[in-house]
Design an enzyme around this catalytic site. Structure first.
Site, PDB file in Angstrom:
ATOM      1  N   GLY A   3       0.841  -1.197   0.000  1.00 14.08           N
ATOM      2  CA  GLY A   3       0.000   0.000   0.000  1.00 14.08           C
ATOM      3  C   GLY A   3       0.874   1.244   0.000  1.00 14.08           C
ATOM      4  O   GLY A   3       1.997   1.229  -0.513  1.00 14.08           O
ATOM      5  N   ASN A   4       0.364   2.288   0.624  1.00 10.69           N
ATOM      6  CA  ASN A   4       1.101   3.560   0.572  1.00 10.69           C
ATOM      7  C   ASN A   4       2.103   3.708   1.720  1.00 10.69           C
ATOM      8  O   ASN A   4       2.012   3.022   2.745  1.00 10.69           O
ATOM      9  CB  ASN A   4       0.105   4.731   0.540  1.00 10.69           C
ATOM     10  CG  ASN A   4      -0.662   4.844   1.837  1.00 10.69           C
ATOM     11  OD1 ASN A   4      -0.136   5.278   2.864  1.00 10.69           O
ATOM     12  ND2 ASN A   4      -1.929   4.414   1.824  1.00 10.69           N
ATOM     13  N   GLY A  12       2.631   2.406   5.559  1.00  8.01           N
ATOM     14  CA  GLY A  12       3.863   1.618   5.724  1.00  8.01           C
ATOM     15  C   GLY A  12       4.578   2.001   7.020  1.00  8.01           C
ATOM     16  O   GLY A  12       5.089   1.143   7.748  1.00  8.01           O
ATOM     17  N   GLU A  52       5.690  -3.221   0.542  1.00  8.51           N
ATOM     18  CA  GLU A  52       5.566  -3.087  -0.920  1.00  8.51           C
ATOM     19  C   GLU A  52       4.813  -1.786  -1.175  1.00  8.51           C
ATOM     20  O   GLU A  52       3.597  -1.739  -1.077  1.00  8.51           O
ATOM     21  CB  GLU A  52       4.805  -4.295  -1.492  1.00  8.51           C
ATOM     22  CG  GLU A  52       5.504  -5.627  -1.282  1.00  8.51           C
ATOM     23  CD  GLU A  52       6.691  -5.815  -2.220  1.00  8.51           C
ATOM     24  OE1 GLU A  52       6.738  -5.142  -3.268  1.00  8.51           O
ATOM     25  OE2 GLU A  52       7.574  -6.627  -1.909  1.00  8.51           O
ATOM     26  N   CYS A  62       0.690  -0.097  -9.277  1.00 10.71           N
ATOM     27  CA  CYS A  62       1.813   0.485  -8.516  1.00 10.71           C
ATOM     28  C   CYS A  62       3.023   0.730  -9.398  1.00 10.71           C
ATOM     29  O   CYS A  62       3.805   1.639  -9.135  1.00 10.71           O
ATOM     30  CB  CYS A  62       2.184  -0.421  -7.355  1.00 10.71           C
ATOM     31  SG  CYS A  62       2.605  -2.094  -7.870  1.00 10.71           S
TER      32      CYS A  62
HETATM   33  P1  NAD Z   1      -5.421   0.765   0.800  1.00  8.52           P
HETATM   34  O1  NAD Z   1      -6.090   2.068   1.135  1.00  8.52           O
HETATM   35  O2  NAD Z   1      -6.257  -0.395   0.400  1.00  8.52           O
HETATM   36  O3  NAD Z   1      -4.533   0.390   2.043  1.00  8.52           O
HETATM   37  C1  NAD Z   1      -3.798  -0.812   2.072  1.00  8.52           C
HETATM   38  C2  NAD Z   1      -4.147  -1.562   3.334  1.00  8.52           C
HETATM   39  O4  NAD Z   1      -3.782  -0.781   4.474  1.00  8.52           O
HETATM   40  C3  NAD Z   1      -5.627  -1.888   3.465  1.00  8.52           C
HETATM   41  O5  NAD Z   1      -5.765  -3.240   3.809  1.00  8.52           O
HETATM   42  C4  NAD Z   1      -6.088  -0.959   4.564  1.00  8.52           C
HETATM   43  O6  NAD Z   1      -7.107  -1.521   5.345  1.00  8.52           O
HETATM   44  C5  NAD Z   1      -4.848  -0.731   5.386  1.00  8.52           C
HETATM   45  N1  NAD Z   1      -4.855   0.585   6.036  1.00  8.52           N
HETATM   46  C6  NAD Z   1      -5.213   1.753   5.477  1.00  8.52           C
HETATM   47  N2  NAD Z   1      -5.052   2.760   6.365  1.00  8.52           N
HETATM   48  C7  NAD Z   1      -4.566   2.208   7.502  1.00  8.52           C
HETATM   49  C8  NAD Z   1      -4.169   2.727   8.773  1.00  8.52           C
HETATM   50  N3  NAD Z   1      -4.256   4.010   9.073  1.00  8.52           N
HETATM   51  N4  NAD Z   1      -3.696   1.851   9.692  1.00  8.52           N
HETATM   52  C9  NAD Z   1      -3.602   0.538   9.411  1.00  8.52           C
HETATM   53  N5  NAD Z   1      -3.961   0.003   8.224  1.00  8.52           N
HETATM   54  C10 NAD Z   1      -4.432   0.808   7.290  1.00  8.52           C
HETATM   55  O7  NAD Z   1      -4.383   0.928  -0.377  1.00  8.52           O
HETATM   56  P2  NAD Z   1      -3.546   2.193  -0.815  1.00  8.52           P
HETATM   57  O8  NAD Z   1      -2.531   2.555   0.198  1.00  8.52           O
HETATM   58  O9  NAD Z   1      -4.453   3.240  -1.355  1.00  8.52           O
HETATM   59  O10 NAD Z   1      -2.827   1.498  -2.066  1.00  8.52           O
HETATM   60  C11 NAD Z   1      -2.265   2.250  -3.061  1.00  8.52           C
HETATM   61  C12 NAD Z   1      -0.784   2.376  -2.840  1.00  8.52           C
HETATM   62  O11 NAD Z   1      -0.231   1.074  -2.790  1.00  8.52           O
HETATM   63  C13 NAD Z   1      -0.079   3.079  -3.969  1.00  8.52           C
HETATM   64  O12 NAD Z   1       0.916   3.912  -3.439  1.00  8.52           O
HETATM   65  C14 NAD Z   1       0.539   1.950  -4.763  1.00  8.52           C
HETATM   66  O13 NAD Z   1       1.669   2.325  -5.503  1.00  8.52           O
HETATM   67  C15 NAD Z   1       0.870   0.999  -3.678  1.00  8.52           C
HETATM   68  N6  NAD Z   1       0.951  -0.350  -4.188  1.00  8.52           N
HETATM   69  C16 NAD Z   1       2.138  -0.987  -4.152  1.00  8.52           C
HETATM   70  C17 NAD Z   1       2.254  -2.255  -4.677  1.00  8.52           C
HETATM   71  C18 NAD Z   1       3.550  -3.005  -4.649  1.00  8.52           C
HETATM   72  O14 NAD Z   1       3.525  -4.203  -4.921  1.00  8.52           O
HETATM   73  N7  NAD Z   1       4.665  -2.383  -4.335  1.00  8.52           N
HETATM   74  C19 NAD Z   1       1.141  -2.881  -5.227  1.00  8.52           C
HETATM   75  C20 NAD Z   1      -0.064  -2.194  -5.232  1.00  8.52           C
HETATM   76  C21 NAD Z   1      -0.154  -0.934  -4.701  1.00  8.52           C
END
Ligand code: NAD
Length: 479
Positions: free
Chosen positions: A211-212, A216, A233, A267
């Site tokens: 995720g973001n 992270g 990731e 991503c």
């Molecule tokens: P998202 O909002 O679905 O969040 C990812 C996960 O984190 C979810 O399961 C969510 O429940 C959890 N989450 C969200 N906020 C949280 C918090 N405050 N505390 C704890 N857990 C929390 O996804 P996203 O972040 O919008 O995803 C998009 C990002 O992910 C982009 O930056 C993209 O580049 C990156 N991404 C990376 C990869 C990779 O393989 N490197 C793949 C896909 C997406």
């Protein structure tokens, strides 16, 4: 029993990103149950691991249409894209594991030095224990199940937390996984931030988060008190650099494909283009033609173009359109969360669209003098997850690849490095830490335990005190 915390019964297309769950998650009880499953030893035999992988494969083939429907509901994913990038991707990964797992789990003999002889040394791969996988919404099947393949194959028990932002897929995974996989070894927890934080408050043996970077950091903080290792990731602004020597037509087609797949919500999508000065007009025209070839006169009517995941992302992306002049596309429709495949010109490095990962079908194009300037541009920003260079001139390719750091890279291609199971997939710096896929997944979810076995005889006095001059001489000679 598999834990499932349902989030909603509402139609997926109208759900908001952060829904409250309707059932209470008892995270400590879930963790205790799975830890008992691990302690029972059930996950250790290779046959159990292979059977679980085969069961997961069966889930993907038998329930393909339910998964495709969920992906269409969440993201308007075209069926072929959804099959290739979410379902087929994981099937390939499973097949690769089934082929290699026995070999990877065999202890690997290593040579031993004279001082330890007679002895045997081996690297033994042991499971870590309890793994937490937190997945995002953009490839919600792939990014949930591909790490799960590695975790199961390495002999762990796992909790999977799919993203609430893709609620239909989250619900279908929570329903199907317990039907196919051992419930004492794999649990799916649905939910949003409160559920994820309740999970993060537990002790894990490894956390893989996709995720973001903001979240992270939350994950790393939660892991620190327990010294839990994390794989992050993340994302970032992945550049596509087009040199004057490039085959411009191929570059435009491959960049347009990589950018507009899943409506840019990838991503490793090319985030922006740095094109050799003077080639901008032609590049933009070529992308325009590709958009027409791919999606027809009206991409909105094309079944092959996905939608933005929710209203919040739609509004954010529409705001970014003001960063330049749409030379292709630019149209948008809030009701269907449609944003046309768009090329933005007149963008400066300071424009808002150049400050954050776009994660949508908007492609800014900036002119650049040469490879050196492109390298300086990329190095002036955070390390990207992917970097794409288009050039026939090998010295340009070398300059770019050696002069920059990125999670991965392609020459004359976009995205395709992720399709190579034998390439570890991961970021560097702001784009992440650690890597998985194929053998890298097996490695990340297992511990390489070094084991030395010595014979009890002979047991020369040489190694033991009292130390004498003779012992020192022999030690210096043979150690
Ligand atoms: P998202 O909002 O679905 O969040 C990812 C996960 O984190 C979810 O399961 C969510 O429940 C959890 N989450 C969200 N906020 C949280 C918090 N405050 N505390 C704890 N857990 C929390 O996804 P996203 O972040 O919008 O995803 C998009 C990002 O992910 C982009 O930056 C993209 O580049 C990156 N991404 C990376 C990869 C990779 O393989 N490197 C793949 C896909 C997406």
């Amino acid at each position: 029993m598999t834990t499932t915390v349902p989030t909603t019964g509402a139609a997926p297309s109208t759900t908001t990103p952060k829904q409250a769950s309707t059932a209470k998650l008892d995270a400590p009880a879930l963790v205790a149950r799975l830890r008992a499953g691990f302690a029972s030893g059930r996950t250790r035999p290779i046959d159990w691991r292979r059977a679980q992988l085969k069961a997961l494969r069966t889930l993907l083939t038998e329930r393909e249409s339910e998964l495709l429907d969920a992906l269409a509901a969440d993201l308007g994913k075209p069926r072929l894209e959804a099959w290739a990038t979410d379902i087929g991707f994981v099937i390939n990964e499973i097949d690769y594991f089934l082929k290699h797992l026995r070999r990877w789990t065999k202890p690997a003999r290593v040579r031993t030095p004279l001082a330890t002889k007679p002895s045997k040394a081996r690297v033994v791969r042991e499971p870590l224990g309890l793994v937490l996988i937190i997945a995002p919404w953009n490839y919600p099947v792939q990014l949930s199940l591909s790490p799960l393949v590695g975790a199961i194959a390495a002999g762990n028990v796992t909790v999977l937390k799919p993203s609430e932002v893709a609620p239909a897929t989250s619900a279908v995974l929570a329903r199907l996984v317990p039907e196919y996989l051992d419930p004492d070894a794999v649990a799916v927890v649905e939910g949003a931030v409160p559920e994820t934080q309740a999970l993060l408050a537990q002790r894990w043996d490894h956390i893989l988060y996709t995720g973001n970077g903001r979240v992270g950091r939350v994950v790393m903080e939660a892991a620190a008190p327990h010294l839990t290792p994390v794989t992050l990731e993340l994302g970032g602004k992945s550049p596509a650099i087009i040199d004057a020597s490039a085959n411009l037509e191929v570059a435009a087609r491959r960049i347009a494909w990589g950018k507009f797949l899943n409506a840019g919500q990838t991503c490793i999508a090319p985030d922006y283009v740095l094109v050799a000065r003077g080639l901008e007009d032609r590049f933009v025209e070529l992308v325009r033609r590709c958009v027409f070839d791919f999606y027809g006169q009206d991409p909105k009517a094309s079944p092959d173009f996905a939608r933005v995941v929710n209203g919040a992302h739609f509004d954010r992306l529409v705001g970014l359109l003001d960063s330049g002049t749409p030379a292709v596309g630019g149209e948008h429709d809030a009701a269907t969360r449609y944003i046309a495949p768009t090329v933005l010109r007149d963008v400066t490095p300071e424009s808002p669209v150049m400050q954050e990962e776009i994660f949508g079908p908007i492609l800014p194009v900036l002119p650049i003098a040469d490879a050196e300037e492109a390298v300086a541009f990329v190095n002036g920003r955070e390390k990207p997850l992917a970097l794409y260079v288009f050039a026939k001139d090998a010295s340009v390719v070398r300059t770019v690849l050696e002069g920059t750091s990125s999670g991965g890279a392609c020459v004359n291609a976009t995205l395709f490095h992720v399709a190579v199971t034998e390439l570890p997939f991961g970021g560097v710096g702001e784009s992440g830490m650690g890597a998985y896929h194929g053998k890298a997944s097996f490695d990340v979810f297992s511990h390489a335990k070094s084991v030395l076995k010595r014979a009890t005889r002979p047991d020369p006095a040489l190694a033991y005190p009292p130390y004498t001059e003779r012992k020192e001489k022999l030690t210096r000679r043979f150690l």
